[in-house]
Design a protein around this motif. Structure first.
Motif, mmCIF file in Angstrom:
data_model
loop_
_atom_site.group_PDB
_atom_site.id
_atom_site.type_symbol
_atom_site.label_atom_id
_atom_site.label_comp_id
_atom_site.label_asym_id
_atom_site.label_seq_id
_atom_site.Cartn_x
_atom_site.Cartn_y
_atom_site.Cartn_z
ATOM 1 N N UNK A 227 0.655 -0.924 0.187
ATOM 2 C CA UNK A 227 0.621 -0.229 0.057
ATOM 3 C C UNK A 227 0.383 0.926 0.000
ATOM 4 N N UNK A 228 1.863 1.185 0.975
ATOM 5 C CA UNK A 228 2.643 2.261 0.559
ATOM 6 C C UNK A 228 3.382 2.786 -0.857
ATOM 7 N N UNK A 229 3.735 1.805 -0.589
ATOM 8 C CA UNK A 229 4.622 1.828 -2.885
ATOM 9 C C UNK A 229 3.543 2.609 -3.170
ATOM 10 N N UNK A 230 2.218 1.936 -3.487
ATOM 11 C CA UNK A 230 1.294 2.067 -4.139
ATOM 12 C C UNK A 230 0.684 3.561 -4.243
ATOM 13 N N UNK A 231 0.454 4.013 -2.906
ATOM 14 C CA UNK A 231 0.062 6.133 -2.924
ATOM 15 C C UNK A 231 1.466 6.187 -3.368
ATOM 16 N N UNK A 232 2.421 6.296 -2.413
ATOM 17 C CA UNK A 232 3.211 7.019 -3.368
ATOM 18 C C UNK A 232 3.366 7.292 -4.509
ATOM 19 N N UNK A 233 3.713 6.463 -5.720
ATOM 20 C CA UNK A 233 3.832 6.029 -6.894
ATOM 21 C C UNK A 233 2.917 6.801 -7.664
ATOM 22 N N UNK A 234 1.725 6.983 -6.944
ATOM 23 C CA UNK A 234 0.307 7.606 -7.244
ATOM 24 C C UNK A 234 0.224 9.135 -6.761
ATOM 25 N N UNK A 235 0.950 9.661 -6.190
ATOM 26 C CA UNK A 235 1.322 11.381 -5.685
ATOM 27 C C UNK A 235 0.428 11.416 -4.088
ATOM 28 N N UNK A 236 -0.058 9.869 -3.400
ATOM 29 C CA UNK A 236 -0.882 10.440 -2.563
ATOM 30 C C UNK A 236 -0.476 11.144 -1.458
ATOM 31 N N UNK A 237 -1.239 12.085 -1.283
ATOM 32 C CA UNK A 237 -0.363 12.360 0.633
ATOM 33 C C UNK A 237 -0.261 11.681 1.436
ATOM 34 N N UNK A 238 0.128 11.092 2.771
ATOM 35 C CA UNK A 238 0.121 10.474 3.322
ATOM 36 C C UNK A 238 0.759 11.126 5.018
ATOM 37 N N UNK A 239 -0.266 10.579 5.915
ATOM 38 C CA UNK A 239 0.332 11.098 7.512
ATOM 39 C C UNK A 239 0.861 9.733 8.181
ATOM 40 N N UNK A 240 0.816 10.943 9.377
ATOM 41 C CA UNK A 240 1.258 9.538 10.044
ATOM 42 C C UNK A 240 0.534 8.971 11.219
ATOM 43 N N UNK A 241 0.340 7.741 11.445
ATOM 44 C CA UNK A 241 -1.542 7.531 12.573
ATOM 45 C C UNK A 241 -0.280 5.738 12.946
ATOM 46 N N UNK A 242 -0.447 5.442 14.037
ATOM 47 C CA UNK A 242 -0.369 3.768 14.482
ATOM 48 C C UNK A 242 -1.974 2.897 14.670
ATOM 49 N N UNK A 243 -2.897 3.656 15.445
ATOM 50 C CA UNK A 243 -4.334 2.711 15.309
ATOM 51 C C UNK A 243 -3.823 2.332 16.805
ATOM 52 N N UNK A 244 -2.670 2.493 17.368
ATOM 53 C CA UNK A 244 -2.063 1.231 18.410
ATOM 54 C C UNK A 244 -3.886 1.595 19.922
ATOM 55 N N UNK A 245 -3.761 0.366 20.666
ATOM 56 C CA UNK A 245 -4.772 0.850 21.853
ATOM 57 C C UNK A 245 -3.908 -0.004 22.513
ATOM 58 N N UNK A 246 -5.071 1.091 24.188
ATOM 59 C CA UNK A 246 -4.092 0.420 25.097
ATOM 60 C C UNK A 246 -2.965 0.075 25.615
ATOM 61 N N UNK A 247 -2.050 -1.315 26.413
ATOM 62 C CA UNK A 247 -0.247 -1.187 26.417
ATOM 63 C C UNK A 247 0.352 -1.269 24.968
ATOM 64 N N UNK A 248 -0.227 -1.142 23.857
ATOM 65 C CA UNK A 248 0.027 -1.615 23.311
ATOM 66 C C UNK A 248 0.628 0.445 22.255
ATOM 67 N N UNK A 249 0.485 0.933 23.274
ATOM 68 C CA UNK A 249 1.260 2.595 22.666
ATOM 69 C C UNK A 249 2.311 2.393 22.648
#
Length: 333
Positions: A227-249
């Motif tokens: 997915x990163x490669x596809x979005x990079x090649x298409x010029x999609x602006x990518x933000x930074x996220x994690x979706x971590x919850x609880x102790x995984x943070x």
């Protein structure tokens, strides 16, 4: 678990985010005006928050965690899962739910438009919410000067959301070239969250995750890098996220390392600063060093462009952390 106990769990977690150098965080399900205000008034140390309140899910969708034998909607007064989401069906039901979350202090709205990893009744490839329901959420958010973020995994659900005016796609692991091209054309943002799958899969036994979730995790983990490669090649602006919850943070900063398999360090750093600021509508105030911006600064013991792992290890290599002109940490003396 009562809300008071949930808040006690939340306090060290938001403090940990700030210690890792995250001076601003966008929460997209669960964070509310209360925790945001506690930080703003100095009762709790943590990053400034932009919150969505409860995410909106259709009946039987990603946010519907009821047992198959339960016909009643659970009370959000004691359930963390139900504090994170609410059921809203039909155009008028969605309209009401959006207005209600905004009334309660949400900065943006979160919709769940595809199946998900952690939900028991749907598959990842399922599309959720009709186009009319998505559009009314976008319309109501726009009327209040804000936007809709959408949990979406597949190309189909992503295309439907972006065509309906959704501003950010959360996760997006299975987007294809067509979906990425549309996102670039519409100026929509992708927010990958690779670390949550990696961390969950690697520790699935420790966290006691059931087999159906383990299988979904394996699938989305393998798709994330592509997915990163596809979005990079298409010029999609990518933000930074994690979706971590609880102790995984605690794995929050490992997202940098995972993205480095595909993207250059400068692009990754921009995703966590300038691009995320643009998502929030805070360009010129956040994610930059400029006159008129909030004075949020990190001083790193080394050059992260040469070694992104300097941003890991719970902020050990951050010599100084400044938020809004005040030092939270200062080892420069």
């Amino acid at each position: 678990m009562p809300h008071t106990l949930m808040m006690a769990h939340a306090i060290p977690r938001v403090l940990g985010m700030l210690r890792r150098g995250f001076t601003t965080v966008r929460d997209v399900a669960g964070g509310d005006y209360g925790i945001k205000r506690a930080i703003e008034t100095g009762l709790v140390d943590g990053p400034r928050l932009f919150v969505s309140g409860r995410a909106l899910s259709q009946t039987g969708g990603h946010g519907d965690h009821r047992h198959i034998t339960n016909d009643q909607l659970p009370c959000a007064c004691t359930s963390a899962l139900d504090i994170m989401g609410r059921i809203a069906d039909g155009v008028e039901g969605v309209r009401y739910a959006v207005r209600e979350e905004l009334r309660k202090g949400a900065d943006h709205i979160k919709l769940l438009v595809s199946g998900g990893v952690g939900s028991p009744h749907d598959k990842l490839e399922h599309t959720q919410y009709s186009l009319e329901e998505i559009r009314i959420a976008v319309e109501e958010a726009a009327a209040r000067g804000t936007y809709v973020a959408a949990h979406s995994y597949t190309a189909n659900s992503t295309i439907r959301a972006v065509q309906s005016g959704v501003r950010t796609i959360e996760h997006g692991n299975f987007v294809n070239e067509e979906a990425a091209k549309l996102m670039a054309e519409k100026g929509a943002f992708m927010v990958p969250t690779l670390i949550c799958y990696w961390e969950s899969f690697e520790n699935s036994d420790t966290y006691g995750l059931p087999s159906h979730i383990k299988a979904k995790l394996r699938e989305v983990t393998l798709a994330g890098t592509r997915m990163l490669e596809i979005c990079r090649d298409a010029g999609v602006k990518m933000g930074f996220g994690t979706d971590l919850m609880g102790e995984m943070i605690v794995a929050q900063s490992k997202e940098f390392r995972l993205r480095a398999q595909v993207l250059p360090p400068m692009d990754i750093l921009k995703s966590a600063t300038a691009v995320n600021a643009a998502i929030l509508g805070q360009s010129g105030k956040l994610g930059c060093i400029a006159p008129g911006a909030y004075a949020d600064l990190l001083v790193v013991n080394g050059n992260p462009l040469d070694n992104l792992q300097l941003l890991e290890d719970e902020g050990k290599e951050l010599l100084a952390i400044m938020k809004d002109g005040r030092f939270f940490k200062n080892q420069l003396h």
